[in-house]
Every structure is written in structure tokens, then in C-alpha cells.
Design a protein around this motif. Structure first.
Motif, mmCIF file in Angstrom:
data_model
loop_
_atom_site.group_PDB
_atom_site.id
_atom_site.type_symbol
_atom_site.label_atom_id
_atom_site.label_comp_id
_atom_site.label_asym_id
_atom_site.label_seq_id
_atom_site.Cartn_x
_atom_site.Cartn_y
_atom_site.Cartn_z
ATOM 1 N N SER A 29 -9.758 44.058 -0.160
ATOM 2 C CA SER A 29 -10.169 43.933 -1.554
ATOM 3 C C SER A 29 -11.540 44.542 -1.787
ATOM 4 O O SER A 29 -12.401 44.511 -0.924
ATOM 5 C CB SER A 29 -10.205 42.455 -1.958
ATOM 6 N N GLN A 31 -14.609 43.993 -4.255
ATOM 7 C CA GLN A 31 -14.959 42.937 -5.169
ATOM 8 C C GLN A 31 -16.392 43.063 -5.676
ATOM 9 O O GLN A 31 -17.337 42.737 -4.969
ATOM 10 C CB GLN A 31 -14.784 41.570 -4.486
ATOM 11 N N CYS A 43 -12.708 40.194 -8.701
ATOM 12 C CA CYS A 43 -12.581 38.785 -8.328
ATOM 13 C C CYS A 43 -13.699 37.945 -8.912
ATOM 14 O O CYS A 43 -13.505 36.778 -9.254
ATOM 15 C CB CYS A 43 -12.569 38.635 -6.811
ATOM 16 N N HIS A 94 -15.441 38.596 -1.060
ATOM 17 C CA HIS A 94 -14.425 38.145 -2.020
ATOM 18 C C HIS A 94 -14.725 36.697 -2.370
ATOM 19 O O HIS A 94 -15.292 35.949 -1.562
ATOM 20 C CB HIS A 94 -13.028 38.258 -1.389
ATOM 21 N N TRP A 114 -6.695 40.941 -5.308
ATOM 22 C CA TRP A 114 -6.410 40.769 -3.876
ATOM 23 C C TRP A 114 -5.166 41.547 -3.484
ATOM 24 O O TRP A 114 -5.231 42.472 -2.700
ATOM 25 C CB TRP A 114 -6.256 39.283 -3.547
#
Length: 231
Positions: A29, A31, A43, A94, A114
Motif C-alpha cells: 500500500s 499511504q 488510508c 499504513h 489496501w
């Protein structure tokens, strides 16, 4: 693949975080916080929205930012934010909100950006599983549900811990609280009865330095007087 390569080049040209592609069994991910960083939901704003924890900036900064502002710990609680450390291609970390605690090893998460869903990033996932895979059951490593394989991903993601929406306890306030509760207690009643000292004369007057005998009055201790005069 060319599409992703072109997007990555465009992001690099804009000075944004590099894009990491997901593997066949797990996810990497990206973020950040600013909407201009990437063209999909991050996120961070979603975790902030669902948890009420008012921290801004990239996910990997949340843990340190929470110090002194929010309580932190190693056990999951509903409403807490699970803070992931940067790991591998997930360079910005994250954050995900805990929506339910199933048991000592399993929670459900609400988070964004995600899994690839419908071939697109930046998707919201609610009530997806995360499992503690640490040896000590201290939630230092987790596996997280990955939609493309409809199962938990294989990566053991390292965690900082959990950020709770509560304010951190001020240790300096503890003695004050204890003292306040002590002051509020009723005074203890004496076990000595009110007539305990009845009949006892209390000598509360200062005594003279030396006793003098009145003229014409015989001393009660003539021997003592003789010793005092010759000594």
C-alpha cells in the motif's frame, strides 16, 4: 503493465511517492495524507474519519505524532487505529481502524487503499480480517485480508501498536485524584468514649521554675531541703 508504468512515471514527475505493484498473494500500500499525492483515496483520511483521531500527515508519522496527544498500546480495542510500520515497498506505512475484536488473535478492520478491487486502488474495505501472527501474541506482526485472493495475505506486516481515541493519562494527576478521594471520605469516629478523661485533672498551666515554701509553713520534705542547701 504499461498503464501502471506510465502512472508511476507521472507520479515521479510530480514529486509524489513511487507506486508499488501488488504481488500475486499480498498487497503493497502507498499511504499518504494529501489528496494531491495520488489519484485515489488514501488510508489516512479514511482512518481519521472513522476513528475520530485527529492526526494528519503520512501514515508512518502517526505513531510518533500520537505521543502525548492520544493513548497508545499493544492491545486492540474497537475504535483504535492499528499503526503499521513501513515495510518493503510499503514505504509510507499504513493505518486502519479496528471495528471489532473477535478474539485475542483476530480483529476486523476498516481501511482504505489496501486491496486492489476491480483492478483499482484506493478502495474502502470495511470489517475485513487481520490476524496477529506474532510469537508472543503481542500484536507486533499481522496478516491482513487481501481481496484479490479472497484470503489473508502471506506477508507478516510489522506494527507499531494501537492508537486509542482516549487522551493519555497524566501521571501527575494520579496523586491529586487519590488525595481528592481521601478528602471526600468521612472522618473516622474515635473509639475513645467521651467520658474517658472524666475525673482526671489536666495540668495545662505552666509550672514555676522552683517551688517556694510559704513563710510559717512546714516543708513536706525537710530532708530534701537540707540536701539542696549543702549541695
Amino acid at each position: 503493465m504499461r498503464g501502471w508504468t506510465g502512472l508511476a512515471a507521472a507520479m515521479l514527475a510530480l514529486g509524489c511517492a513511487p507506486v508499488a505493484l501488488a504481488s500475486s498473494s499480498d498487497d503493497f500500500s502507498i499511504q499518504g495524507d494529501a489528496a494531491s499525492d495520488l489519484p485515489y483515496l488514501q488510508c489516512v483520511p479514511y482512518a481519521r474519519q472513522v476513528s475520530g483521531i485527529r492526526i494528519f500527515g503520512d501514515a508512518h508519522t502517526w505513531w510518533d505524532q500520537a505521543a502525548g496527544k492520544y493513548a497508545r498500546g499493544s492491545r486492540p480495542k474497537v475504535g483504535a487505529v492499528m499503526s503499521f510500520r513501513p515495510y518493503g515497498a510499503m514505504r509510507l506505512g499504513h493505518v486502519a481502524a479496528v471495528s471489532r475484536v473477535i478474539d485475542s488473535r483476530t480483529v476486523l478492520l476498516r481501511h482504505a487503499n489496501w486491496s486492489l478491487i476491480g483492478g483499482r486502488r484506493g478502495q474502502i474495505e470495511d470489517d475485513v480480517r487481520a490476524v496477529d501472527v506474532s510469537d508472543a501474541n503481542d500484536w507486533s506482526e499481522v496478516r491482513v485480508w487481501f481481496a484479490p485472493i479472497q484470503a489473508l495475505g502471506t506477508t507478516h506486516w510489522p506494527l507499531n501498536g494501537f492508537i486509542y481515541p482516549d487522551k493519555p493519562q497524566d501521571l501527575m494527576e494520579v496523586p491529586r485524584m487519590v488525595l481528592a478521594s481521601a478528602d471526600a471520605r468521612p472522618a473516622r469516629k474515635s473509639r475513645i468514649g467521651s467520658d474517658f478523661l472524666r475525673g482526671i485533672a489536666l495540668d495545662d498551666k505552666p509550672r514555676k521554675a522552683a517551688a517556694t515554701s510559704r513563710p510559717g509553713k512546714r516543708s513536706a520534705d525537710p530532708i530534701g531541703e537540707i540536701i539542696a542547701r549543702v549541695s
